[in-house]
Design a protein around this motif. Structure first.
Motif, PDB file in Angstrom:
ATOM      1  N   LEU A  60       2.016  -0.639  -3.162  1.00  0.00           N
ATOM      2  CA  LEU A  60       1.637  -0.514  -1.756  1.00  0.00           C
ATOM      3  C   LEU A  60       2.866  -0.618  -0.849  1.00  0.00           C
ATOM      4  O   LEU A  60       3.011   0.151   0.109  1.00  0.00           O
ATOM      5  CB  LEU A  60       0.612  -1.589  -1.391  1.00  0.00           C
ATOM      6  CG  LEU A  60      -0.800  -1.357  -1.933  1.00  0.00           C
ATOM      7  CD1 LEU A  60      -1.588  -2.655  -1.949  1.00  0.00           C
ATOM      8  CD2 LEU A  60      -1.533  -0.305  -1.079  1.00  0.00           C
ATOM      9  N   PHE A  61       3.737  -1.559  -1.157  1.00  0.00           N
ATOM     10  CA  PHE A  61       4.952  -1.711  -0.359  1.00  0.00           C
ATOM     11  C   PHE A  61       5.890  -0.526  -0.558  1.00  0.00           C
ATOM     12  O   PHE A  61       6.575  -0.106   0.377  1.00  0.00           O
ATOM     13  CB  PHE A  61       5.661  -3.014  -0.719  1.00  0.00           C
ATOM     14  CG  PHE A  61       5.159  -4.197   0.057  1.00  0.00           C
ATOM     15  CD1 PHE A  61       5.761  -4.587   1.244  1.00  0.00           C
ATOM     16  CD2 PHE A  61       4.054  -4.907  -0.381  1.00  0.00           C
ATOM     17  CE1 PHE A  61       5.286  -5.665   1.973  1.00  0.00           C
ATOM     18  CE2 PHE A  61       3.571  -5.994   0.340  1.00  0.00           C
ATOM     19  CZ  PHE A  61       4.191  -6.372   1.521  1.00  0.00           C
ATOM     20  N   ASP A  63       4.898   2.535  -1.147  1.00  0.00           N
ATOM     21  CA  ASP A  63       4.298   3.637  -0.388  1.00  0.00           C
ATOM     22  C   ASP A  63       4.610   3.508   1.097  1.00  0.00           C
ATOM     23  O   ASP A  63       4.856   4.502   1.784  1.00  0.00           O
ATOM     24  CB  ASP A  63       2.784   3.678  -0.601  1.00  0.00           C
ATOM     25  CG  ASP A  63       2.399   4.146  -1.997  1.00  0.00           C
ATOM     26  OD1 ASP A  63       3.305   4.584  -2.738  1.00  0.00           O
ATOM     27  OD2 ASP A  63       1.210   4.063  -2.351  1.00  0.00           O
ATOM     28  N   LEU A  64       4.585   2.269   1.609  1.00  0.00           N
ATOM     29  CA  LEU A  64       4.924   2.043   3.014  1.00  0.00           C
ATOM     30  C   LEU A  64       6.424   2.198   3.236  1.00  0.00           C
ATOM     31  O   LEU A  64       6.861   2.707   4.273  1.00  0.00           O
ATOM     32  CB  LEU A  64       4.485   0.643   3.445  1.00  0.00           C
ATOM     33  CG  LEU A  64       4.904   0.206   4.868  1.00  0.00           C
ATOM     34  CD1 LEU A  64       4.272   1.112   5.917  1.00  0.00           C
ATOM     35  CD2 LEU A  64       4.520  -1.253   5.119  1.00  0.00           C
ATOM     36  N   SER A  95       4.145   5.995  11.158  1.00  0.00           N
ATOM     37  CA  SER A  95       4.216   5.536   9.761  1.00  0.00           C
ATOM     38  C   SER A  95       3.279   4.366   9.501  1.00  0.00           C
ATOM     39  O   SER A  95       2.922   4.093   8.347  1.00  0.00           O
ATOM     40  CB  SER A  95       5.652   5.144   9.400  1.00  0.00           C
ATOM     41  OG  SER A  95       6.034   3.933  10.024  1.00  0.00           O
ATOM     42  N   LEU A  96       2.860   3.677  10.564  1.00  0.00           N
ATOM     43  CA  LEU A  96       1.987   2.508  10.412  1.00  0.00           C
ATOM     44  C   LEU A  96       0.507   2.855  10.494  1.00  0.00           C
ATOM     45  O   LEU A  96      -0.344   1.985  10.343  1.00  0.00           O
ATOM     46  CB  LEU A  96       2.306   1.472  11.498  1.00  0.00           C
ATOM     47  CG  LEU A  96       3.690   0.818  11.448  1.00  0.00           C
ATOM     48  CD1 LEU A  96       3.841  -0.172  12.597  1.00  0.00           C
ATOM     49  CD2 LEU A  96       3.919   0.114  10.123  1.00  0.00           C
ATOM     50  N   SER A  98      -1.734   4.147   8.600  1.00  0.00           N
ATOM     51  CA  SER A  98      -2.618   3.780   7.486  1.00  0.00           C
ATOM     52  C   SER A  98      -2.254   2.438   6.868  1.00  0.00           C
ATOM     53  O   SER A  98      -2.765   2.086   5.801  1.00  0.00           O
ATOM     54  CB  SER A  98      -2.566   4.867   6.404  1.00  0.00           C
ATOM     55  OG  SER A  98      -1.244   5.003   5.902  1.00  0.00           O
ATOM     56  N   ALA A  99      -1.366   1.688   7.536  1.00  0.00           N
ATOM     57  CA  ALA A  99      -0.847   0.456   6.927  1.00  0.00           C
ATOM     58  C   ALA A  99      -1.569  -0.804   7.377  1.00  0.00           C
ATOM     59  O   ALA A  99      -1.209  -1.897   6.947  1.00  0.00           O
ATOM     60  CB  ALA A  99       0.645   0.325   7.227  1.00  0.00           C
ATOM     61  N   GLU A 100      -2.594  -0.685   8.215  1.00  0.00           N
ATOM     62  CA  GLU A 100      -3.258  -1.885   8.737  1.00  0.00           C
ATOM     63  C   GLU A 100      -3.760  -2.814   7.634  1.00  0.00           C
ATOM     64  O   GLU A 100      -3.537  -4.026   7.714  1.00  0.00           O
ATOM     65  CB  GLU A 100      -4.412  -1.482   9.654  1.00  0.00           C
ATOM     66  CG  GLU A 100      -5.123  -2.669  10.280  1.00  0.00           C
ATOM     67  CD  GLU A 100      -6.249  -2.249  11.213  1.00  0.00           C
ATOM     68  OE1 GLU A 100      -7.238  -2.990  11.311  1.00  0.00           O
ATOM     69  OE2 GLU A 100      -6.132  -1.174  11.833  1.00  0.00           O
ATOM     70  N   LEU A 102      -2.581  -3.302   4.688  1.00  0.00           N
ATOM     71  CA  LEU A 102      -1.448  -3.952   4.043  1.00  0.00           C
ATOM     72  C   LEU A 102      -0.894  -5.056   4.926  1.00  0.00           C
ATOM     73  O   LEU A 102      -0.552  -6.149   4.442  1.00  0.00           O
ATOM     74  CB  LEU A 102      -0.352  -2.926   3.743  1.00  0.00           C
ATOM     75  CG  LEU A 102       0.909  -3.463   3.054  1.00  0.00           C
ATOM     76  CD1 LEU A 102       0.556  -4.173   1.743  1.00  0.00           C
ATOM     77  CD2 LEU A 102       1.902  -2.338   2.799  1.00  0.00           C
ATOM     78  N   PHE A 103      -0.839  -4.850   6.234  1.00  0.00           N
ATOM     79  CA  PHE A 103      -0.349  -5.892   7.135  1.00  0.00           C
ATOM     80  C   PHE A 103      -1.338  -7.055   7.197  1.00  0.00           C
ATOM     81  O   PHE A 103      -0.932  -8.211   7.346  1.00  0.00           O
ATOM     82  CB  PHE A 103      -0.085  -5.320   8.528  1.00  0.00           C
ATOM     83  CG  PHE A 103       1.244  -4.643   8.645  1.00  0.00           C
ATOM     84  CD1 PHE A 103       2.388  -5.375   8.912  1.00  0.00           C
ATOM     85  CD2 PHE A 103       1.364  -3.277   8.445  1.00  0.00           C
ATOM     86  CE1 PHE A 103       3.634  -4.757   9.002  1.00  0.00           C
ATOM     87  CE2 PHE A 103       2.597  -2.643   8.538  1.00  0.00           C
ATOM     88  CZ  PHE A 103       3.730  -3.384   8.810  1.00  0.00           C
ATOM     89  N   HIS A 154       3.165  -4.516  14.862  1.00  0.00           N
ATOM     90  CA  HIS A 154       2.478  -5.139  13.734  1.00  0.00           C
ATOM     91  C   HIS A 154       1.347  -6.035  14.248  1.00  0.00           C
ATOM     92  O   HIS A 154       0.211  -5.937  13.790  1.00  0.00           O
ATOM     93  CB  HIS A 154       3.445  -5.998  12.912  1.00  0.00           C
ATOM     94  CG  HIS A 154       4.651  -5.246  12.439  1.00  0.00           C
ATOM     95  ND1 HIS A 154       5.774  -5.875  11.949  1.00  0.00           N
ATOM     96  CD2 HIS A 154       4.906  -3.926  12.394  1.00  0.00           C
ATOM     97  CE1 HIS A 154       6.670  -4.957  11.611  1.00  0.00           C
ATOM     98  NE2 HIS A 154       6.169  -3.776  11.869  1.00  0.00           N
TER      99      HIS A 154
END
Length: 203
Positions: A60-61, A63-64, A95-96, A98-100, A102-103, A154
């Motif tokens: 996951l990291f 990919d981010l 870039s963020l 789709s990262a919610e 993961l955060f 973030h």
């Protein structure tokens, strides 16, 4: 990537479900068996893609990290103008998207992130972005503005959940505030001259 596209990819479905369970139950309390059961696949099928929970989180990291690394490479090749910095923030916001999840995982499983040593690589990327946003001789308040611009993006993903409104409008509002911070951190008298300009920078 859209949710529908992710559903068609087994590896990404595993990532999505694992993140959901890690956030709900905690990383340490979630097993590969539970992830497989939630996915309605055998543990052997899950094992084909990921041998351990740590492998899932690392993926996951990674990919981010890829789009952030591409963003850093782009920014390092640009002139250090305010326009470049504003575009850097805009692209980082993209870039963020789709990262919610993961955060959220990082926020709720900070000890696990430290133990897995993946937090260091993310921290290193944030420091690099910070360095690209601030001027070397920036005053302390302007440095704070630059680092706050990054982390407001973030934090905004969590704090804005409790506010009514369209998710895209919320994202735009967060980006607007971050852009204002970066602009304020680069007042005209401190901005480098444009490459095509003969203007000199004030001391």
């Amino acid at each position: 990537m859209s949710t529908q596209a992710r559903r068609g990819n087994t590896r990404q479905r595993i990532q999505d479900v694992a993140l959901e369970l890690f956030s709900e139950q905690g990383y340490d309390k979630t097993s590969l068996r539970e992830i497989a059961e939630k996915l309605e696949v055998t543990k052997a099928a899950l094992y084909y893609h990921f041998k351990t929970k740590e492998d899932i989180v690392i993926s996951l990291f990674q990919d981010l990290g890829r789009p952030i690394d591409e963003l850093i490479a782009w920014a390092e090749g640009q002139p250090r103008t305010l326009e470049t910095k504003q575009e850097l923030i805009r692209r980082y916001s993209e870039s963020l998207r789709s990262a919610e999840p993961l955060f959220r995982f990082m926020q709720e499983n900070q000890a696990a992130v430290r133990d897995l040593s993946i937090g260091e690589s993310f921290k290193s990327r944030m420091l690099t972005l910070f360095g690209l946003l601030r001027e070397p001789d920036a005053e302390l308040t302007d440095q704070v503005r630059c680092i706050t611009a990054l982390f407001s993006m973030h934090a905004g993903m969590f704090s804005m959940q409790n506010l009514e409104g369209d998710p895209e409008e919320k994202r735009k509002a967060i980006l607007e505030v971050a852009t204002e911070l970066v602009t304020a951190a680069n007042p005209p008298h401190r901005r480098p001259a444009r490459p095509d300009s003969a203007q000199t920078v004030s001391p």
